[in-house]
Write a protein that holds these residues in place. Structure first.
Motif, PDB file in Angstrom:
ATOM      1  N   ASN A 143       7.829   1.620  14.236  1.00 31.54           N
ATOM      2  CA  ASN A 143       5.741   1.093  12.991  1.00 31.54           C
ATOM      3  C   ASN A 143       6.230   1.397  11.831  1.00 31.54           C
ATOM      4  N   VAL A 144       6.098   1.368  10.234  1.00 30.50           N
ATOM      5  CA  VAL A 144       6.715   1.379   9.240  1.00 30.50           C
ATOM      6  C   VAL A 144       6.077   2.482   8.822  1.00 30.50           C
ATOM      7  N   GLY A 145       4.937   2.900   8.662  1.00 29.27           N
ATOM      8  CA  GLY A 145       3.846   3.131   8.520  1.00 29.27           C
ATOM      9  C   GLY A 145       4.001   4.789   9.027  1.00 29.27           C
ATOM     10  N   GLU A 146       4.631   4.782  10.243  1.00 26.91           N
ATOM     11  CA  GLU A 146       5.120   6.328  11.028  1.00 26.91           C
ATOM     12  C   GLU A 146       5.636   6.915  10.561  1.00 26.91           C
ATOM     13  N   ALA A 147       7.268   5.866  10.190  1.00 29.86           N
ATOM     14  CA  ALA A 147       8.156   6.177   9.953  1.00 29.86           C
ATOM     15  C   ALA A 147       8.351   6.479   8.664  1.00 29.86           C
ATOM     16  N   LEU A 148       7.429   5.618   7.641  1.00 30.01           N
ATOM     17  CA  LEU A 148       7.669   6.527   6.287  1.00 30.01           C
ATOM     18  C   LEU A 148       6.461   7.793   6.095  1.00 30.01           C
ATOM     19  N   ALA A 149       5.698   8.150   6.287  1.00 26.05           N
ATOM     20  CA  ALA A 149       5.433   9.062   6.924  1.00 26.05           C
ATOM     21  C   ALA A 149       6.330  10.412   7.455  1.00 26.05           C
ATOM     22  N   GLN A 150       7.385  10.302   7.949  1.00 30.03           N
ATOM     23  CA  GLN A 150       8.000  11.280   8.602  1.00 30.03           C
ATOM     24  C   GLN A 150       8.785  11.031   7.405  1.00 30.03           C
ATOM     25  N   ALA A 151       9.249  10.349   7.163  1.00 31.17           N
ATOM     26  CA  ALA A 151      10.691  10.362   6.562  1.00 31.17           C
ATOM     27  C   ALA A 151      10.434  10.997   4.882  1.00 31.17           C
ATOM     28  N   CYS A 152       8.575  10.743   4.638  1.00 29.59           N
ATOM     29  CA  CYS A 152       8.067  11.370   3.081  1.00 29.59           C
ATOM     30  C   CYS A 152       7.176  12.031   3.026  1.00 29.59           C
ATOM     31  N   PRO A 153       7.328  13.519   4.046  1.00 31.66           N
ATOM     32  CA  PRO A 153       6.096  14.212   4.052  1.00 31.66           C
ATOM     33  C   PRO A 153       5.799  14.824   2.454  1.00 31.66           C
ATOM     34  N   ASP A 154       6.596  14.603   1.364  1.00 30.79           N
ATOM     35  CA  ASP A 154       6.103  15.057  -0.047  1.00 30.79           C
ATOM     36  C   ASP A 154       5.255  13.698  -0.624  1.00 30.79           C
ATOM     37  N   GLU A 155       5.084  12.861   0.129  1.00 34.15           N
ATOM     38  CA  GLU A 155       4.666  11.080   0.173  1.00 34.15           C
ATOM     39  C   GLU A 155       5.786  10.507  -1.127  1.00 34.15           C
ATOM     40  N   ILE A 156       5.884   9.907  -2.074  1.00 37.76           N
ATOM     41  CA  ILE A 156       6.470   9.086  -2.368  1.00 37.76           C
ATOM     42  C   ILE A 156       5.677   8.530  -4.090  1.00 37.76           C
ATOM     43  N   ASP A 157       6.949   9.540  -4.527  1.00 40.63           N
ATOM     44  CA  ASP A 157       6.939   8.770  -6.542  1.00 40.63           C
ATOM     45  C   ASP A 157       7.645   7.127  -6.326  1.00 40.63           C
ATOM     46  N   LEU A 158       7.769   6.419  -6.449  1.00 41.20           N
ATOM     47  CA  LEU A 158       8.626   5.050  -6.501  1.00 41.20           C
ATOM     48  C   LEU A 158       8.673   4.500  -5.337  1.00 41.20           C
ATOM     49  N   TYR A 159       8.174   3.018  -5.791  1.00 40.22           N
ATOM     50  CA  TYR A 159       8.585   2.085  -5.228  1.00 40.22           C
ATOM     51  C   TYR A 159       8.915   0.782  -5.255  1.00 40.22           C
ATOM     52  N   PHE A 160      10.315   0.628  -4.978  1.00 43.22           N
ATOM     53  CA  PHE A 160      10.341  -0.919  -4.910  1.00 43.22           C
ATOM     54  C   PHE A 160      10.511  -1.764  -4.071  1.00 43.22           C
ATOM     55  N   ASP A 161       9.476  -2.912  -4.650  1.00 49.85           N
ATOM     56  CA  ASP A 161       9.377  -3.664  -3.604  1.00 49.85           C
ATOM     57  C   ASP A 161       9.711  -5.073  -3.750  1.00 49.85           C
ATOM     58  N   ASN A 162       9.886  -5.648  -2.324  1.00 49.02           N
ATOM     59  CA  ASN A 162      10.892  -6.674  -2.778  1.00 49.02           C
ATOM     60  C   ASN A 162      10.413  -7.612  -0.989  1.00 49.02           C
ATOM     61  N   VAL A 163       9.574  -7.035  -0.154  1.00 43.36           N
ATOM     62  CA  VAL A 163       8.718  -7.682   1.176  1.00 43.36           C
ATOM     63  C   VAL A 163       7.116  -8.354   0.550  1.00 43.36           C
ATOM     64  N   GLY A 164       7.057  -7.712   0.216  1.00 40.63           N
ATOM     65  CA  GLY A 164       5.078  -7.246  -0.313  1.00 40.63           C
ATOM     66  C   GLY A 164       4.353  -6.728   1.574  1.00 40.63           C
ATOM     67  N   GLY A 165       3.597  -7.910   1.969  1.00 45.42           N
ATOM     68  CA  GLY A 165       2.565  -7.515   2.868  1.00 45.42           C
ATOM     69  C   GLY A 165       2.459  -6.572   3.940  1.00 45.42           C
ATOM     70  N   GLU A 166       2.664  -6.317   4.483  1.00 39.90           N
ATOM     71  CA  GLU A 166       2.177  -4.995   5.396  1.00 39.90           C
ATOM     72  C   GLU A 166       3.728  -3.708   4.637  1.00 39.90           C
ATOM     73  N   THR A 167       4.827  -3.993   4.808  1.00 40.27           N
ATOM     74  CA  THR A 167       5.575  -2.893   3.654  1.00 40.27           C
ATOM     75  C   THR A 167       5.041  -2.394   2.953  1.00 40.27           C
ATOM     76  N   LEU A 168       3.941  -3.111   2.412  1.00 46.00           N
ATOM     77  CA  LEU A 168       3.293  -2.844   0.533  1.00 46.00           C
ATOM     78  C   LEU A 168       1.923  -1.643   1.121  1.00 46.00           C
ATOM     79  N   GLU A 169       1.296  -2.738   2.157  1.00 49.55           N
ATOM     80  CA  GLU A 169      -0.150  -1.334   2.450  1.00 49.55           C
ATOM     81  C   GLU A 169       0.788  -0.374   3.177  1.00 49.55           C
ATOM     82  N   ALA A 170       1.513  -0.245   3.277  1.00 52.36           N
ATOM     83  CA  ALA A 170       2.114   1.056   4.615  1.00 52.36           C
ATOM     84  C   ALA A 170       2.396   1.722   3.333  1.00 52.36           C
ATOM     85  N   VAL A 171       3.420   1.910   2.293  1.00 51.99           N
ATOM     86  CA  VAL A 171       3.576   2.371   1.698  1.00 51.99           C
ATOM     87  C   VAL A 171       2.409   2.707   0.063  1.00 51.99           C
TER      88      VAL A 171
END
Length: 326
Positions: A194-222
């Motif tokens: 689950n990308v959203g759950e995996a991102l939450a674990q990998a980014c405990p201090d949240e995300i400063d910058l996102y480089f988006d190549n895919v859109g869709g559900e991944t963008l929503e999770a980010v």
């Protein structure tokens, strides 16, 4: 013009023909095309939807960036034997106006590299990350399609800036490449978690910058994990390319407002005048081993339909190229 978006096009959409070259005129050259680039953006080039370039006309040569060697020249700018790059199309030979091609220095690198990390995909990753994204020391940066041609360059540039970089890719081999070869801090396999759950674990201090190549559900999770006043660079949305007309935005798009996010899209048309600037960084970084680039080469112009489908199935490992001559 067809309404088929790229990956949904039936096999008989494509035709391989053998046509005579027209005569080379003043200010023109003839190039033997060696290799062409297979890119997700091709999908938009064969639809009649509004885009940054007009669609390829029915019966026309499929648009593609390529590299080739000049075999005839009636141009003061080019000589026979020069290597060039530009929108050559998917063909073995072509006649081109001198202003439509750019000379490349084949002594610096194999010509196909100028379709990879030293070409349009490298320029896209470079300007998208360094000029728009502007990663900083200690920031958390996420890159989707991070093992791809553009994403891998963007991720390495963020890493070189001192950021903590998380790459998203499909499959254990690609994720191993991100961490083992490219040195990213973490890799997320979107096919097996689950990308959203995996991102939450990998980014405990949240995300400063996102480089988006895919859109869709991944963008929503980010979006749900972006820091206040975070930045999003929108380079592509390959997850949406099978339905240009029906593409949907993320359900939590209001995060852009509530978190004062900056979101900017771009194409290389915005940066063509600055290509030498990109090469000044990319060439020495590659030669010195600070920048890695990988190509996946398919042999034979007759295999273009297979290569085109391959990129949307995520089967390529690195920049997907089609060798049409040699």
């Amino acid at each position: 013009m067809t309404d088929y978006p790229g990956q949904a096009a039936p096999r008989d959409f494509w035709a391989l023909t053998c046509d005579p070259l027209r005569e080379c005129g003043d200010g023109e050259v003839v190039a033997a095309i060696d290799t062409v680039s297979i890119d997700p953006g091709m999908s938009g080039w064969i639809t009649n939807k509004r885009s940054y370039m007009p669609p390829v006309k029915p019966g026309g040569v499929m648009r593609a960036f390529g590299v080739g060697e000049l075999v005839e020249s009636k141009s003061d700018k080019f000589a026979v034997g020069d290597w060039v790059t530009g929108l050559t199309g998917v063909q073995t030979h072509g006649v081109f106006r001198e202003g439509h091609l750019r000379k490349i220095d084949a002594s610096l690198a194999p010509p196909q590299k100028f379709l990879s990390g030293l070409g349009m995909t490298g320029f896209t990753g470079f300007f998208g990350m360094s000029d728009i994204g502007q990663p900083k020391q200690g920031e958390t940066v996420v890159v989707s399609a991070a093992s791809g041609a553009v994403g891998s360059i963007a991720a390495q540039i963020a890493k070189a800036a001192g950021a903590r970089v998380i790459g998203i890719a499909g499959g254990p081999d690609k994720c191993a490449y991100l961490q083992g070869e490219l040195g990213l801090d973490h890799a997320i396999d979107y096919k097996n978690c689950n990308v959203g759950e995996a991102l939450a674990q990998a980014c405990p201090d949240e995300i400063d910058l996102y480089f988006d190549n895919v859109g869709g559900e991944t963008l929503e999770a980010v979006l749900g994990l972006m820091k206040y006043q975070g930045r999003i660079v929108v380079c592509g949305a390959i997850s949406q390319y099978d339905d240009f007309a029906g593409a949907q935005g993320p359900a939590n798009f209001m995060s852009v407002v509530t978190h004062s996010l900056s979101l900017r899209g771009f194409t290389m048309a915005d940066y063509m005048h600055r290509v030498p600037e990109a090469l000044d960084w990319l060439v020495p970084a590659w030669k010195e081993g600070r920048l890695k680039m990988r190509e996946h080469v398919v042999e034979g112009i007759e295999h273009f339909p297979d290569a085109f489908d391959m990129i949307f199935r995520g089967e390529n490992h690195g920049k997907l190229l089609l060798k049409v001559n040699g």
